[in-house]
Design a protein around this motif. Structure first.
Motif, PDB file in Angstrom:
ATOM      1  N   ASN A   1     -10.476   0.384  23.736  1.00  0.00           N
ATOM      2  CA  ASN A   1      -9.054   0.448  24.097  1.00  0.00           C
ATOM      3  C   ASN A   1      -8.157  -0.058  22.975  1.00  0.00           C
ATOM      4  N   ASP A   2      -8.671  -0.023  21.734  1.00  0.00           N
ATOM      5  CA  ASP A   2      -7.823  -0.405  20.611  1.00  0.00           C
ATOM      6  C   ASP A   2      -6.896   0.746  20.233  1.00  0.00           C
ATOM      7  N   VAL A   3      -5.849   0.427  19.462  1.00  0.00           N
ATOM      8  CA  VAL A   3      -4.851   1.412  19.031  1.00  0.00           C
ATOM      9  C   VAL A   3      -4.657   1.253  17.525  1.00  0.00           C
ATOM     10  N   TRP A   4      -4.631   2.375  16.811  1.00  0.00           N
ATOM     11  CA  TRP A   4      -4.433   2.382  15.369  1.00  0.00           C
ATOM     12  C   TRP A   4      -3.324   3.368  15.008  1.00  0.00           C
ATOM     13  N   GLU A   5      -2.729   3.159  13.842  1.00  0.00           N
ATOM     14  CA  GLU A   5      -1.780   4.118  13.291  1.00  0.00           C
ATOM     15  C   GLU A   5      -2.201   4.503  11.881  1.00  0.00           C
TER      16      GLU A   5
ATOM     17  N   HIS B   1       0.845  -1.199   0.000  1.00  0.00           N
ATOM     18  CA  HIS B   1       0.000   0.000   0.000  1.00  0.00           C
ATOM     19  C   HIS B   1       0.879   1.246   0.000  1.00  0.00           C
ATOM     20  N   ASP B   2       0.325   2.334  -0.478  1.00  0.00           N
ATOM     21  CA  ASP B   2       0.957   3.646  -0.379  1.00  0.00           C
ATOM     22  C   ASP B   2       0.434   4.363   0.855  1.00  0.00           C
ATOM     23  N   ALA B   3       1.221   5.318   1.367  1.00  0.00           N
ATOM     24  CA  ALA B   3       0.738   6.208   2.417  1.00  0.00           C
ATOM     25  C   ALA B   3      -0.138   7.288   1.769  1.00  0.00           C
ATOM     26  N   PRO B   4      -1.099   7.847   2.524  1.00  0.00           N
ATOM     27  CA  PRO B   4      -1.441   7.520   3.920  1.00  0.00           C
ATOM     28  C   PRO B   4      -2.269   6.245   4.009  1.00  0.00           C
ATOM     29  N   ALA B   5      -2.006   5.460   5.038  1.00  0.00           N
ATOM     30  CA  ALA B   5      -2.685   4.179   5.184  1.00  0.00           C
ATOM     31  C   ALA B   5      -2.922   3.893   6.658  1.00  0.00           C
ATOM     32  N   TRP B   6      -4.131   3.421   6.964  1.00  0.00           N
ATOM     33  CA  TRP B   6      -4.472   3.026   8.333  1.00  0.00           C
ATOM     34  C   TRP B   6      -4.030   1.587   8.582  1.00  0.00           C
ATOM     35  N   ARG B   7      -3.534   1.324   9.801  1.00  0.00           N
ATOM     36  CA  ARG B   7      -3.251  -0.038  10.246  1.00  0.00           C
ATOM     37  C   ARG B   7      -3.564  -0.155  11.728  1.00  0.00           C
ATOM     38  N   PRO B   8      -4.193  -1.254  12.151  1.00  0.00           N
ATOM     39  CA  PRO B   8      -4.381  -1.469  13.588  1.00  0.00           C
ATOM     40  C   PRO B   8      -3.052  -1.829  14.248  1.00  0.00           C
ATOM     41  N   LEU B   9      -2.851  -1.375  15.489  1.00  0.00           N
ATOM     42  CA  LEU B   9      -1.655  -1.721  16.265  1.00  0.00           C
ATOM     43  C   LEU B   9      -1.964  -2.682  17.401  1.00  0.00           C
ATOM     44  N   LEU B  10      -3.084  -2.469  18.095  1.00  0.00           N
ATOM     45  CA  LEU B  10      -3.488  -3.343  19.193  1.00  0.00           C
ATOM     46  C   LEU B  10      -5.010  -3.486  19.161  1.00  0.00           C
TER      47      LEU B  10
ATOM     48  N   LEU C   1       4.495 -11.115  23.705  1.00  0.00           N
ATOM     49  CA  LEU C   1       3.228 -11.401  23.045  1.00  0.00           C
ATOM     50  C   LEU C   1       2.982 -10.345  21.976  1.00  0.00           C
ATOM     51  N   ARG C   2       2.841 -10.801  20.727  1.00  0.00           N
ATOM     52  CA  ARG C   2       2.665  -9.896  19.599  1.00  0.00           C
ATOM     53  C   ARG C   2       1.281 -10.059  18.979  1.00  0.00           C
ATOM     54  N   PHE C   3       0.642  -8.928  18.710  1.00  0.00           N
ATOM     55  CA  PHE C   3      -0.602  -8.907  17.950  1.00  0.00           C
ATOM     56  C   PHE C   3      -0.302  -8.322  16.569  1.00  0.00           C
ATOM     57  N   THR C   4      -0.563  -9.088  15.519  1.00  0.00           N
ATOM     58  CA  THR C   4      -0.355  -8.617  14.156  1.00  0.00           C
ATOM     59  C   THR C   4      -1.679  -8.699  13.412  1.00  0.00           C
ATOM     60  N   PRO C   5      -2.200  -7.570  12.917  1.00  0.00           N
ATOM     61  CA  PRO C   5      -3.486  -7.621  12.204  1.00  0.00           C
ATOM     62  C   PRO C   5      -3.338  -8.345  10.876  1.00  0.00           C
TER      63      PRO C   5
ATOM     64  N   ASP D   1       4.473   2.664  23.355  1.00  0.00           N
ATOM     65  CA  ASP D   1       5.597   2.685  22.428  1.00  0.00           C
ATOM     66  C   ASP D   1       5.071   2.250  21.062  1.00  0.00           C
ATOM     67  N   PRO D   2       4.902   3.167  20.101  1.00  0.00           N
ATOM     68  CA  PRO D   2       4.328   2.769  18.808  1.00  0.00           C
ATOM     69  C   PRO D   2       5.223   1.829  18.018  1.00  0.00           C
ATOM     70  N   GLU D   3       6.537   1.889  18.246  1.00  0.00           N
ATOM     71  CA  GLU D   3       7.438   1.018  17.503  1.00  0.00           C
ATOM     72  C   GLU D   3       7.240  -0.439  17.891  1.00  0.00           C
ATOM     73  N   ARG D   4       7.006  -0.698  19.179  1.00  0.00           N
ATOM     74  CA  ARG D   4       6.852  -2.068  19.669  1.00  0.00           C
ATOM     75  C   ARG D   4       5.400  -2.436  19.934  1.00  0.00           C
ATOM     76  N   ALA D   5       4.486  -1.471  19.793  1.00  0.00           N
ATOM     77  CA  ALA D   5       3.053  -1.694  20.052  1.00  0.00           C
ATOM     78  C   ALA D   5       2.852  -2.298  21.436  1.00  0.00           C
ATOM     79  N   ARG D   6       3.421  -1.640  22.439  1.00  0.00           N
ATOM     80  CA  ARG D   6       3.296  -2.131  23.813  1.00  0.00           C
ATOM     81  C   ARG D   6       3.038  -0.964  24.761  1.00  0.00           C
ATOM     82  N   TRP D   7       2.163  -1.235  25.752  1.00  0.00           N
ATOM     83  CA  TRP D   7       1.891  -0.276  26.812  1.00  0.00           C
ATOM     84  C   TRP D   7       2.761  -0.585  28.028  1.00  0.00           C
ATOM     85  N   THR D   8       3.203   0.444  28.721  1.00  0.00           N
ATOM     86  CA  THR D   8       3.829   0.301  30.041  1.00  0.00           C
ATOM     87  C   THR D   8       3.182   1.327  30.970  1.00  0.00           C
TER      88      THR D   8
END
Length: 748
Positions: free
Chosen positions: A739-743, A87-96, A133-137, A444-451
């Motif tokens: 509580n989902d996260v998108w980019e 895909h080209d940008a701009p493009a939506w993707r789910p993160l969590l 634990l990784r979530f990949t859409p 952390d958007p790079e790792r798709a993890r909350w702390t």
């Protein structure tokens, strides 16, 4: 032999790195075996590394990966993933994913050694990588569930490599929808909506879903309807091109047991066992029922004298090693009365039930047990989603015989992410203060993890009570908390608070003087909720604008300046700005974003100006003088809205503010629109401001929402630019609090 291979993204965007994730190499290979790779772009070989640089690729090109185990000159068979589309940008993707009880379906895909999670219409591949634990859409095609669907149950068809999802859309219809997700080709998953003939009982709750491969029938075992009446058993015969529902009212020996754990017998075809369940009178059963899944005449038989150690509702069961294992669930509906549940083992030959593992304690409304295909025949994995008031913990545990449970990976996700303060935190992360005021959550958007980062109490005054209705955008010291409403919607009046670094994050209760030299007062702010605040660089002060008087009163247009000159921010001055003829109308739930280039000040857009109306105007706040001026940007403006998010990036002498979502209420139609669009406000100078709609190249996008958080995230090299959104609410979706996260990838 290599078991499987996956990708870091099944929705690659031209310009980013795509990484391979190899599965397990079976034990019969030599110990020195490694993994070889070959990438293909439009069926042309393009590389043999574990990663592929997609720079130079065009939208629409197809990427496929083949991988295999090798030891010296010996090579195993190849396994493939894809093709996936660039895909080209701009493009939506789910993160969590959004994780809640009534919006999630979970199943285990043994063929590819992965968990599949379906949430708000998005299918996720969940796997463990190096203890994480990784979530990949998944880039699914076809007609699948939508965010409005509430999940009733799910089942796996191991022979066809399908996952069946049963759901309803209560805001539209009580009709039951069944979807099949084809999992055979990893990276090429496809949804099919099964248009079945016949119908099922409406308003049925707490169903149990099981698929019988011997007869190719999908069963919905009865819970009960909203009136507490026993619901009907339904069977969907999948052998025909047009599946047909069959209904069985009150089959012999089958009672309504909502949320019971059901598993097929490992030794008899078309026989299943049901464990526990919620009864119509509200009690939780611990009984075991033997089910004969005859498509013409289903029957049940209660196993006398065989009961779980305590009743269970919402448990999960799976056949492994000639037995059936039952895990998770709750023994009471009240969160204060729930008892941890161990792992139970049922022997279908002897009809005996024993506690297999007492040290495994789980009390969950959503947990799924499955065979661990990388271990022995009787080894299990248990994926659980355990929510509490502030967060959900997603974890995977290995259970094997009497051995102690082995935690494999876990992930904490905040649950209340609406109408609270957010800002750009350390390391360019999104930082959101939770509703309890006890934590910041950093994404952390790079790792798709909350702390989570705790906020210490004020040594003198403690911490502010939990509340909603106050939002701020900026840095930590602008995160002022004052008044607002509690979780019941009642006004809160315990003073004003601010977070300081002393050296850890700590609450400070403020005392105000309305003029220099005057005595300080703990309570000096007017009653309001839904106001907005920013930290301004011009005078090192915090500006507070608008809101609603009290919790239900009229909107206000007041502007206040808060100046805290002492290092500990204990004593502050509060000044009311003088209004002028050029001034925005009274409003709440607006956004105000400060800029330092090309103009020093802040920009306000939209907001709620009445119970059933919103604004679409833009105003500039001079944070040095405390004055407003109206702005008329060029370009087509976005529709009026409130409760939207705003995120800023400054580069090359200009500023860009990206807005997402929000809500607008139509008084004439008595309806609400939750927006799912994104807009860019480009600021090249005080008189050079332009609107532009951001049109994504992807079909998927986050559901419309309000009260969410967002930041514009840039990589260290400043080449990647992404809008990150998290949380919010939308009562039209399967869950009102999200509580989902998108980019939104703007620059890859």
């Amino acid at each position: 032999m290599l078991t499987t291979v996956g990708l870091s993204s099944y929705q690659p965007i031209a310009g980013e790195l795509l990484r391979a994730h190899a599965g397990r190499i079976l034990a019969d290979e030599a110990s020195d075996a490694d993994v070889a790779y070959e990438w293909f772009v439009d069926d042309v070989s393009r590389g043999a590394e574990p990663r592929l640089d997609t720079a130079g690729l065009d939208a629409g090109q197809q990427i496929r990966l083949e991988a295999w185990a090798r030891s010296g000159d010996v090579e195993g068979p190849r396994v493939a993933v894809g093709p996936v589309t660039v895909h080209d940008a701009p493009a939506w993707r789910p993160l969590l994913p959004h994780l809640s009880f009534n919006s999630v379906a979970v199943a285990h895909d043994e063929r590819h050694s992965r968990w599949i999670v379906v949430s708000l219409g998005v299918a996720w591949e969940t796997r463990i990588e190096a203890g994480v634990l990784r979530f990949t859409p998944l880039a699914t095609t076809g007609a699948g569930p939508v965010p409005l669907h509430v999940i009733l149950g799910a089942a796996i068809d191991a022979l066809r490599h399908r996952m069946y999802v049963v759901a309803v859309q209560p805001s539209i219809s009580a009709a039951v929808d069944v979807f099949a997700l084809d999992l055979a080709d990893r990276g090429h998953e496809r949804w099919t909506r099964l248009d079945a003939a016949g119908s099922v009982a409406e308003n049925t709750r707490f169903l149990s879903v099981v698929y019988d491969p011997a007869t190719e029938v999908l069963w919905m075992l009865p819970g009960f309807d909203d009136a507490g009446e026993v619901a009907t058993v339904h069977a969907l015969d999948l052998r025909d091109d047009t599946p047909e529902w069959r209904s069985f009212a009150r089959p012999s020996g089958i009672e309504a047991r909502g949320g019971s754990a059901v598993a097929l017998s490992p030794i008899e075809p078309s026989i299943a066992y049901s464990f526990g369940g919620l009864m119509p009178d509200g009690t939780i059963s611990g009984q075991v029922v033997r089910l004969s899944l005859d498509p013409a005449d289903p029957r049940g038989e209660l196993l006398e004298g065989v009961t779980l150690p305590s009743g269970r509702f919402g448990a999960s069961a799976v056949a492994a090693g000639g037995a059936i294992f039952v895990a998770g669930g709750v023994a009471a509906l009240s969160s204060t009365d729930r008892m941890p549940q161990g792992l139970a083992r049922f022997d279908p030959v002897a009809s005996t039930l024993t506690t297999e593992l007492e040290t495994f304690e789980s009390s969950d409304f959503l947990g799924v047990v499955a065979r661990d295909t990388e271990r022995s025949e009787a080894a299990l994995q248990y994926l659980r989603i355990a929510p509490d008031r502030t967060s959900s913990t997603v974890s995977v545990t290995r259970l094997e015989g009497a051995a102690a449970p082995v935690p494999l990976a876990s992930l904490d996700v905040p649950v209340e992410l609406s109408d609270t303060s957010y800002h750009r935190g350390p390391d360019r992360a999104l930082a959101i203060r939770d509703a309890s005021n006890a934590l910041y959550w950093h994404l952390d958007p790079e790792r798709a993890r909350w702390t989570s980062v705790p906020i210490a109490s004020d040594p003198l005054s403690g911490r502010p009570t939990a509340r909603a209705g106050i939002r701020s955008v900026g840095n930590l010291r602008s995160d002022i908390v004052y008044l607002g409403t509690d979780i019941e919607g009642a006004p809160v009046d315990d003073g004003a608070w601010i977070v300081v670094e002393a050296p850890e994050l700590t609450w400070r209760r403020l005392a105000f003087a309305t003029a220099p030299g005057e005595p300080s007062s703990v309570l000096s702010l007017p009653q309001r909720t839904g106001s907005s605040s920013i930290r301004a660089s011009c005078r090192s002060s915090t500006w507070i604008f608008g809101g609603t008087s009290g919790s239900t009163g009229p909107r206000v247009a007041e502007l206040w300046e808060l100046v805290c000159r002492e290092a500990d921010a204990r004593h502050c001055e509060l000044r009311a700005a003088s209004t002028s003829a050029t001034w925005p109308s009274a409003r709440a739930s607006t956004t105000i974003i400060p800029t330092t280039q090309p103009v020093v000040g802040a920009w306000m857009f939209g907001g709620s100006i009445g119970a059933q109306s919103s604004a679409s105007d833009v105003w500039f706040l001079d944070t040095c003088a405390g004055t407003f001026s109206a702005v008329t940007p060029s370009g087509d403006p976005p529709p009026a809205r409130s409760g939207h998010s705003a995120a800023l990036v400054e580069r090359d002498g200009l500023a860009e503010i990206v807005y997402f979502g929000g809500i607008d209420r139509d008084a004439d139609l008595d309806t609400s629109t939750h927006y799912d669009d994104a807009w860019r406000l480009t600021i090249r100078g005080a008189d050079a401001v332009e609107w532009a709609s951001i049109e994504p190249t992807t079909a998927s996008r986050p559901s419309g929402r309000t009260g969410h958080a967002s930041i514009l995230h840039r990589s260290l090299s400043a080449t990647t630019e992404r809008l990150i959104i998290a949380g919010g609410r939308n009562r039209a979706s399967g869950s009102s609090s999200l509580n989902d996260v998108w980019e939104l990838v703007l620059r890859p």
